[in-house]
Design a protein around this motif. Structure first.
Motif, PDB file in Angstrom:
ATOM      1  N   GLU A  14      54.419  -6.216  53.751  1.00 23.32           N
ATOM      2  CA  GLU A  14      54.728  -4.781  53.929  1.00 23.32           C
ATOM      3  C   GLU A  14      53.527  -4.050  54.516  1.00 23.32           C
ATOM      4  OE1 GLU A  14      55.301  -6.484  51.167  1.00 23.32           O
ATOM      5  OE2 GLU A  14      57.493  -6.624  51.365  1.00 23.32           O
ATOM      6  N   GLY A  15      52.336  -4.361  53.992  1.00 25.33           N
ATOM      7  CA  GLY A  15      51.134  -3.707  54.502  1.00 25.33           C
ATOM      8  C   GLY A  15      50.893  -4.070  55.947  1.00 25.33           C
ATOM      9  N   MET A  16      51.117  -5.343  56.265  1.00 27.71           N
ATOM     10  CA  MET A  16      50.905  -5.826  57.639  1.00 27.71           C
ATOM     11  C   MET A  16      51.875  -5.116  58.595  1.00 27.71           C
ATOM     12  SD  MET A  16      51.054  -9.800  58.841  1.00 27.71           S
ATOM     13  CE  MET A  16      49.724 -10.429  57.827  1.00 27.71           C
ATOM     14  N   ALA A  17      53.141  -5.042  58.193  1.00 29.92           N
ATOM     15  CA  ALA A  17      54.135  -4.377  59.048  1.00 29.92           C
ATOM     16  C   ALA A  17      53.802  -2.898  59.209  1.00 29.92           C
ATOM     17  CB  ALA A  17      55.536  -4.552  58.465  1.00 29.92           C
ATOM     18  N   GLY A  18      53.362  -2.266  58.121  1.00 30.56           N
ATOM     19  CA  GLY A  18      53.040  -0.835  58.173  1.00 30.56           C
ATOM     20  C   GLY A  18      51.933  -0.528  59.162  1.00 30.56           C
ATOM     21  N   VAL A  19      50.874  -1.325  59.114  1.00 28.26           N
ATOM     22  CA  VAL A  19      49.742  -1.094  60.027  1.00 28.26           C
ATOM     23  C   VAL A  19      50.145  -1.365  61.472  1.00 28.26           C
ATOM     24  CG1 VAL A  19      47.494  -2.043  60.729  1.00 28.26           C
ATOM     25  CG2 VAL A  19      47.929  -1.454  58.328  1.00 28.26           C
ATOM     26  N   LEU A  20      50.903  -2.438  61.675  1.00 30.48           N
ATOM     27  CA  LEU A  20      51.301  -2.780  63.041  1.00 30.48           C
ATOM     28  C   LEU A  20      52.281  -1.743  63.599  1.00 30.48           C
ATOM     29  CD1 LEU A  20      50.851  -4.728  65.275  1.00 30.48           C
ATOM     30  CD2 LEU A  20      52.407  -6.348  64.198  1.00 30.48           C
ATOM     31  N   LEU A  21      53.162  -1.246  62.731  1.00 30.11           N
ATOM     32  CA  LEU A  21      54.100  -0.205  63.184  1.00 30.11           C
ATOM     33  C   LEU A  21      53.362   1.070  63.574  1.00 30.11           C
ATOM     34  CD1 LEU A  21      57.123  -0.569  60.741  1.00 30.11           C
ATOM     35  CD2 LEU A  21      57.172  -0.785  63.246  1.00 30.11           C
ATOM     36  N   GLU A  22      52.337   1.398  62.820  1.00 32.63           N
ATOM     37  CA  GLU A  22      51.550   2.598  63.126  1.00 32.63           C
ATOM     38  C   GLU A  22      50.844   2.422  64.472  1.00 32.63           C
ATOM     39  OE1 GLU A  22      51.678   5.424  61.810  1.00 32.63           O
ATOM     40  OE2 GLU A  22      50.129   6.279  63.112  1.00 32.63           O
ATOM     41  N   ARG A  23      50.258   1.220  64.680  1.00 26.53           N
ATOM     42  CA  ARG A  23      49.586   0.919  65.964  1.00 26.53           C
ATOM     43  C   ARG A  23      50.601   0.990  67.106  1.00 26.53           C
ATOM     44  NH1 ARG A  23      44.519  -1.615  67.200  1.00 26.53           N
ATOM     45  NH2 ARG A  23      43.149  -1.283  65.442  1.00 26.53           N
ATOM     46  N   TRP A  24      51.785   0.437  66.855  1.00 27.08           N
ATOM     47  CA  TRP A  24      52.851   0.433  67.865  1.00 27.08           C
ATOM     48  C   TRP A  24      53.226   1.860  68.235  1.00 27.08           C
ATOM     49  CZ3 TRP A  24      55.916  -3.808  69.853  1.00 27.08           C
ATOM     50  CH2 TRP A  24      57.055  -3.399  70.561  1.00 27.08           C
ATOM     51  N   ALA A  25      53.456   2.693  67.230  1.00 29.52           N
ATOM     52  CA  ALA A  25      53.900   4.078  67.474  1.00 29.52           C
ATOM     53  C   ALA A  25      52.841   4.879  68.236  1.00 29.52           C
ATOM     54  CB  ALA A  25      54.231   4.760  66.140  1.00 29.52           C
ATOM     55  N   VAL A  26      51.584   4.728  67.823  1.00 31.21           N
ATOM     56  CA  VAL A  26      50.494   5.463  68.493  1.00 31.21           C
ATOM     57  C   VAL A  26      50.349   4.991  69.937  1.00 31.21           C
ATOM     58  CG1 VAL A  26      47.970   5.749  68.526  1.00 31.21           C
ATOM     59  CG2 VAL A  26      49.236   5.994  66.381  1.00 31.21           C
ATOM     60  N   THR A  27      50.390   3.677  70.136  1.00 23.24           N
ATOM     61  CA  THR A  27      50.237   3.121  71.490  1.00 23.24           C
ATOM     62  C   THR A  27      51.406   3.544  72.383  1.00 23.24           C
ATOM     63  OG1 THR A  27      49.088   1.206  70.533  1.00 23.24           O
ATOM     64  CG2 THR A  27      49.885   0.967  72.787  1.00 23.24           C
ATOM     65  N   ALA A  28      52.613   3.511  71.825  1.00 27.01           N
ATOM     66  CA  ALA A  28      53.799   3.889  72.604  1.00 27.01           C
ATOM     67  C   ALA A  28      53.727   5.369  73.010  1.00 27.01           C
ATOM     68  CB  ALA A  28      55.068   3.618  71.796  1.00 27.01           C
ATOM     69  N   THR A  29      53.382   6.227  72.059  1.00 27.09           N
ATOM     70  CA  THR A  29      53.303   7.664  72.343  1.00 27.09           C
ATOM     71  C   THR A  29      52.284   7.950  73.442  1.00 27.09           C
ATOM     72  OG1 THR A  29      53.901   8.138  70.049  1.00 27.09           O
ATOM     73  CG2 THR A  29      52.858   9.927  71.308  1.00 27.09           C
ATOM     74  N   GLU A  30      51.128   7.290  73.335  1.00 24.84           N
ATOM     75  CA  GLU A  30      50.070   7.515  74.319  1.00 24.84           C
ATOM     76  C   GLU A  30      50.470   6.969  75.697  1.00 24.84           C
ATOM     77  OE1 GLU A  30      47.815   5.393  76.011  1.00 24.84           O
ATOM     78  OE2 GLU A  30      46.870   7.174  76.890  1.00 24.84           O
ATOM     79  N   ALA A  31      51.109   5.809  75.716  1.00 22.92           N
ATOM     80  CA  ALA A  31      51.524   5.214  77.002  1.00 22.92           C
ATOM     81  C   ALA A  31      52.579   6.080  77.686  1.00 22.92           C
ATOM     82  CB  ALA A  31      52.073   3.806  76.759  1.00 22.92           C
ATOM     83  N   ILE A  32      53.524   6.579  76.900  1.00 22.49           N
ATOM     84  CA  ILE A  32      54.591   7.422  77.461  1.00 22.49           C
ATOM     85  C   ILE A  32      54.010   8.730  77.989  1.00 22.49           C
ATOM     86  CG2 ILE A  32      56.680   8.741  76.844  1.00 22.49           C
ATOM     87  CD1 ILE A  32      57.274   6.332  74.867  1.00 22.49           C
ATOM     88  N   ARG A  33      53.052   9.265  77.236  1.00 20.83           N
ATOM     89  CA  ARG A  33      52.400  10.513  77.709  1.00 20.83           C
ATOM     90  C   ARG A  33      51.671  10.252  79.034  1.00 20.83           C
ATOM     91  NH1 ARG A  33      47.656  11.997  77.979  1.00 20.83           N
ATOM     92  NH2 ARG A  33      46.789  10.318  76.677  1.00 20.83           N
ATOM     93  N   ARG A  34      51.019   9.096  79.114  1.00 18.33           N
ATOM     94  CA  ARG A  34      50.160   8.798  80.273  1.00 18.33           C
ATOM     95  C   ARG A  34      50.985   8.361  81.495  1.00 18.33           C
ATOM     96  NH1 ARG A  34      47.889   3.855  80.983  1.00 18.33           N
ATOM     97  NH2 ARG A  34      48.254   3.314  78.809  1.00 18.33           N
ATOM     98  N   LYS A  35      52.012   7.508  81.273  1.00 17.91           N
ATOM     99  CA  LYS A  35      52.699   6.935  82.447  1.00 17.91           C
ATOM    100  C   LYS A  35      54.217   6.988  82.361  1.00 17.91           C
ATOM    101  CE  LYS A  35      51.597   2.390  80.483  1.00 17.91           C
ATOM    102  NZ  LYS A  35      52.644   1.364  80.407  1.00 17.91           N
ATOM    103  N   GLY A  36      54.736   7.645  81.326  1.00 24.09           N
ATOM    104  CA  GLY A  36      56.185   7.870  81.256  1.00 24.09           C
ATOM    105  C   GLY A  36      56.972   6.755  80.617  1.00 24.09           C
ATOM    106  N   HIS A  37      56.294   5.629  80.316  1.00 17.11           N
ATOM    107  CA  HIS A  37      57.015   4.555  79.608  1.00 17.11           C
ATOM    108  C   HIS A  37      56.008   3.707  78.841  1.00 17.11           C
ATOM    109  CE1 HIS A  37      55.844   2.507  83.422  1.00 17.11           C
ATOM    110  NE2 HIS A  37      55.562   1.519  82.579  1.00 17.11           N
ATOM    111  N   PHE A  38      56.556   2.882  77.961  1.00 17.11           N
ATOM    112  CA  PHE A  38      55.755   1.974  77.109  1.00 17.11           C
ATOM    113  C   PHE A  38      56.342   0.580  77.287  1.00 17.11           C
ATOM    114  CE2 PHE A  38      53.748   0.041  73.576  1.00 17.11           C
ATOM    115  CZ  PHE A  38      54.709  -0.518  72.738  1.00 17.11           C
ATOM    116  N   VAL A  39      55.491  -0.430  77.432  1.00 17.53           N
ATOM    117  CA  VAL A  39      56.040  -1.772  77.664  1.00 17.53           C
ATOM    118  C   VAL A  39      55.316  -2.795  76.789  1.00 17.53           C
ATOM    119  CG1 VAL A  39      54.561  -2.034  79.735  1.00 17.53           C
ATOM    120  CG2 VAL A  39      56.513  -3.519  79.422  1.00 17.53           C
ATOM    121  N   ALA A  40      56.112  -3.574  76.067  1.00 12.23           N
ATOM    122  CA  ALA A  40      55.566  -4.571  75.142  1.00 12.23           C
ATOM    123  C   ALA A  40      56.230  -5.913  75.404  1.00 12.23           C
ATOM    124  CB  ALA A  40      55.814  -4.143  73.692  1.00 12.23           C
ATOM    125  N   ALA A  41      55.493  -6.984  75.076  1.00 14.73           N
ATOM    126  CA  ALA A  41      56.050  -8.335  75.153  1.00 14.73           C
ATOM    127  C   ALA A  41      56.012  -8.943  73.755  1.00 14.73           C
ATOM    128  CB  ALA A  41      55.247  -9.199  76.123  1.00 14.73           C
TER     129      ALA A  41
END
Ligand code: 6PG
Length: 253
Positions: A14-41
């Motif tokens: 649960e802790g691992m998922a929580g931290v990774l989800l937070e990183r995911w959300a922050v990275t996605a928000t910043e990428a969308i702000r910067r270039k209009g989309h977020f892309v993950a593999a």
């Protein structure tokens, strides 16, 4: 070969998922702000299923502007229990409001895996708008690691562990089963690389990875000056590390 990964030890998934989800959300928000989309593999295998389930349950992730690619695929039909796309679709994609056009999987219905690898490469180039010779920059690449130190579908002894001039290639796993995989140059050009590694059976591979004991180990080839590599582990996977080789989450725990 980049610097050793930053290691964070978690008491539970649960802790691992929580931290990774937070990183995911922050990275996605910043990428969308910067270039209009977020892309993950995303990787397949058994380990990340819990994380995909937690992500499917998390509200308000920006799926409309998020694109999902696969790190690799076993060359089997989607309904085969080994299919990475099949697992990611069941655990995540079928449970989130992501537009179908934002899902970029690896076709396994081509006559040969090599054809699928070329088509996947074309799809990546088209999406990122890059010419031959240029590398795509994924915002996040999520990796696992096998007991033998393989990652993606880059197995020990594979020429892919030395790099590639392609973005995706057809290859084989250690049992000779066909695979299609992103290549190291693509993985290492990502902005954020996360390894999710759980279980005592991975402890020796984790020790080698952290101490760069075996530079030939494919997972040890992941990393570059450009991208931070974060290794999220549980107690079992970290059991051969010294306390100075990892951070604990929560801090001080
Ligand atoms: C795959 C994955 C592969 C995986 C490791 C670890 O297709 O198998 O992409 O690289 O991450 O094999 O797999 P487990 O999580 O099942 O141990």
């Amino acid at each position: 070969m980049g610097k050793p990964p930053r290691v964070i030890l978690f008491p539970d998934s649960e802790g691992m998922a929580g931290v990774l989800l937070e990183r995911w959300a922050v990275t996605a928000t910043e990428a969308i702000r910067r270039k209009g989309h977020f892309v993950a593999a995303l990787s397949g295998g058994k380990t990340p299923g819990f994380f995909y389930g937690a992500m499917a349950a998390k509200k308000n992730l920006p799926w409309e502007e998020s694109h999902i690619f696969l790190v690799d695929e076993r060359y089997v039909p989607e309904d085969d229990s080994d299919s990475n796309y099949g697992m990611i679709k069941r655990r995540l994609l079928s449970a989130i409001p992501i537009p179908p056009g934002n899902i970029h999987f690896i076709s396994t219905s081509e006559p040969r895996p090599e054809i699928a690898a070329r088509k996947y490469e074309e799809r990546i180039r088209d999406f990122f708008g890059i010419p031959p010779g240029s590398l795509p920059e994924f915002d996040i690449v999520l990796l696992g690691m096998g007991r033998d130190g393989h990652t993606a579908s880059i197995f020990p002894g594979s020429p892919l562990a030395e790099g590639s001039r392609f973005l995706s290639e057809a290859t084989f796993d250690s049992a000779g089963r066909p695979r299609v995989t992103l290549t190291l140059p693509v993985i290492n050009n990502a902005s954020n690389i996360f390894f999710l590694v759980i279980g005592e059976d991975k402890a020796e591979a984790v020790r080698k990875l952290v101490r760069k004991k075996d530079p030939a180990m494919p997972a040890a080839r992941v990393g570059s000056e450009k991208s931070e590599v974060l290794l999220l582990v549980d107690r079992g996977a970290a059991m051969l590390l010294d306390t100075g080789e990892y951070e604990r989450y929560p801090p001080g725990r």
